[in-house]
Design a protein around this motif. Sequence first.
Motif, mmCIF file in Angstrom:
data_model
loop_
_atom_site.group_PDB
_atom_site.id
_atom_site.type_symbol
_atom_site.label_atom_id
_atom_site.label_comp_id
_atom_site.label_asym_id
_atom_site.label_seq_id
_atom_site.Cartn_x
_atom_site.Cartn_y
_atom_site.Cartn_z
ATOM 1 N N VAL A 17 -19.113 48.846 80.187
ATOM 2 C CA VAL A 17 -19.206 50.259 80.526
ATOM 3 C C VAL A 17 -17.897 50.706 81.152
ATOM 4 O O VAL A 17 -17.510 50.226 82.221
ATOM 5 C CB VAL A 17 -20.387 50.516 81.483
ATOM 6 N N TRP A 18 -17.212 51.631 80.477
ATOM 7 C CA TRP A 18 -15.987 52.223 81.004
ATOM 8 C C TRP A 18 -16.265 53.667 81.357
ATOM 9 O O TRP A 18 -16.915 54.394 80.599
ATOM 10 C CB TRP A 18 -14.862 52.156 79.964
ATOM 11 N N ALA A 39 -19.447 41.932 72.504
ATOM 12 C CA ALA A 39 -19.243 43.061 73.401
ATOM 13 C C ALA A 39 -19.368 44.392 72.654
ATOM 14 O O ALA A 39 -19.076 44.492 71.459
ATOM 15 C CB ALA A 39 -17.863 42.954 74.054
ATOM 16 N N ARG A 40 -19.793 45.395 73.381
ATOM 17 C CA ARG A 40 -19.764 46.776 72.895
ATOM 18 C C ARG A 40 -19.351 47.666 74.055
ATOM 19 O O ARG A 40 -19.946 47.608 75.130
ATOM 20 C CB ARG A 40 -21.117 47.222 72.350
ATOM 21 N N VAL A 41 -18.334 48.462 73.833
ATOM 22 C CA VAL A 41 -17.848 49.361 74.876
ATOM 23 C C VAL A 41 -18.715 50.615 74.906
ATOM 24 O O VAL A 41 -19.041 51.188 73.861
ATOM 25 C CB VAL A 41 -16.370 49.739 74.624
ATOM 26 N N VAL A 42 -19.105 51.029 76.115
ATOM 27 C CA VAL A 42 -19.798 52.299 76.321
ATOM 28 C C VAL A 42 -18.893 53.145 77.214
ATOM 29 O O VAL A 42 -18.655 52.799 78.375
ATOM 30 C CB VAL A 42 -21.174 52.099 76.982
ATOM 31 N N ALA A 67 -8.336 53.634 75.319
ATOM 32 C CA ALA A 67 -9.559 52.826 75.372
ATOM 33 C C ALA A 67 -10.090 52.564 73.963
ATOM 34 O O ALA A 67 -10.485 51.439 73.624
ATOM 35 C CB ALA A 67 -10.614 53.527 76.217
ATOM 36 N N ARG A 68 -10.096 53.609 73.135
ATOM 37 C CA ARG A 68 -10.561 53.434 71.755
ATOM 38 C C ARG A 68 -9.658 52.460 71.008
ATOM 39 O O ARG A 68 -10.142 51.603 70.263
ATOM 40 C CB ARG A 68 -10.603 54.785 71.049
ATOM 41 N N ASP A 69 -8.352 52.622 71.182
ATOM 42 C CA ASP A 69 -7.411 51.741 70.471
ATOM 43 C C ASP A 69 -7.608 50.282 70.876
ATOM 44 O O ASP A 69 -7.592 49.391 70.023
ATOM 45 C CB ASP A 69 -5.965 52.175 70.776
ATOM 46 N N SER A 107 -8.937 47.562 68.246
ATOM 47 C CA SER A 107 -7.971 46.525 67.877
ATOM 48 C C SER A 107 -8.587 45.132 67.927
ATOM 49 O O SER A 107 -8.066 44.191 67.321
ATOM 50 C CB SER A 107 -6.749 46.593 68.801
ATOM 51 N N HIS A 108 -9.695 44.999 68.656
ATOM 52 C CA HIS A 108 -10.415 43.717 68.719
ATOM 53 C C HIS A 108 -11.742 43.803 67.962
ATOM 54 O O HIS A 108 -12.644 42.979 68.206
ATOM 55 C CB HIS A 108 -10.658 43.322 70.172
ATOM 56 N N ASP A 109 -11.846 44.787 67.069
ATOM 57 C CA ASP A 109 -13.061 44.975 66.260
ATOM 58 C C ASP A 109 -14.309 45.128 67.128
ATOM 59 O O ASP A 109 -15.411 44.725 66.736
ATOM 60 C CB ASP A 109 -13.258 43.811 65.280
ATOM 61 N N THR A 110 -14.125 45.697 68.311
ATOM 62 C CA THR A 110 -15.249 45.914 69.222
ATOM 63 C C THR A 110 -15.749 47.344 69.074
ATOM 64 O O THR A 110 -14.977 48.289 69.270
ATOM 65 C CB THR A 110 -14.820 45.672 70.682
ATOM 66 N N PRO A 111 -17.009 47.541 68.717
ATOM 67 C CA PRO A 111 -17.522 48.903 68.544
ATOM 68 C C PRO A 111 -17.573 49.644 69.877
ATOM 69 O O PRO A 111 -17.615 49.031 70.948
ATOM 70 C CB PRO A 111 -18.923 48.697 67.965
#
Length: 375
Positions: A243-244, A311-314, A330-332, A336-340
């Motif tokens: 969570v960011w 992992a999944r970023v929220v 943050a999106r980049d 870049s690590h194929d993390t949705p």
Amino acid sequence: MLDESLLDSPEGLAEADHRALLRGAAEAGARVRTALRHAAEAGVHDLKPDGRPRAVLIAGPGAAATQTADLLGTLAGSGSPVTRLAPTGVAPAAGALRWELPGWAGSVDLLLIATPDGTEPGLSLLTEQAYRRGCTVVAVAPARTPLAETVGGSHGLFVPMATAPYDQDQPLAATAPGVLWALLTPLLALLDRTGLLAAPPDVLDKVADRLDRVAERCGPALATYSNPAKTLAAELADALPIVWTEGVSAGPAGRRFAAALAELSGTPAVVAELPEALAAHSALLAGPLAASADPDDFFRDRVEEPPALHARVVLLRDRPIGGLTAAPAARDLALSHDTPISELEPEEGGELETLAELIAVTDFAAVYLALASGT
């Protein structure tokens, strides 16, 4: 494993919801209005403080008090330091917890007590200690509890907690949506009177209206594809949420979301604020939890082998896209690590309204994840 079919079954969700968590989330707006009425009846709106307190101390058990202190401290800013008094004890039971005032606390300080229980002997002892020191005491707790009697006998201000009949059916979860708003609303009204933050009655009415609109958008009757909370819950299935948050008031919303995921669904989550989150979590995204970390997962037996945890970023934001923002970086980093990445941004409005929307949507998501995963 997440039962996604359950997400689109209102009847199934209701049957699985033994703790009335969905009902508590849906009634958050009504809980704010009831709590505001209790605060007015207790005389909060008639208070005429001599000035701001030197410091605001907050005591209470569990995540509800922790999150209340976090939210009030964020909203108050540098006006007066807001400090949570952490309890000590051998167990989290009401009878085992004890609180102590700092040695410097005195007549120019304000003690706030927030508890969904009210039977804690330690809070009653803290109230008596504050009375001897000359601290002003304001408590929000269920009516007709030992704490209510102690606060009244110590010339403090007691505000009955806005409860619902179903609150008594099961032990209340510390991160239950209704608990937060029932405890937080009277204290927002109080600190508005002291000038520490801006939460007049008309603003709190707007908060209640915003919570109602979120309940309409995120209710169990709406299908997953058009329901942001159900969508987020489905996206977090078999994932480690990272969570960011961006924006001052989004920070407490993110920390509450992580706590709700852990308590309600047993899902661990990590949380950090942008832009520092990019450095703090870059190694995590580059490690074995990244979606690209296990190329052999393509050949996994979908029936016999459970999916690997990735992992999944929220990303929770309380500011518009324009202006100074770390969201593109943050999106980049994630991609870049194929993390949705999942993103939530509230509609325009005041600080309290946007904060309430972030909390409400993530509360619904945590509840759906808990119910659909059978927790």
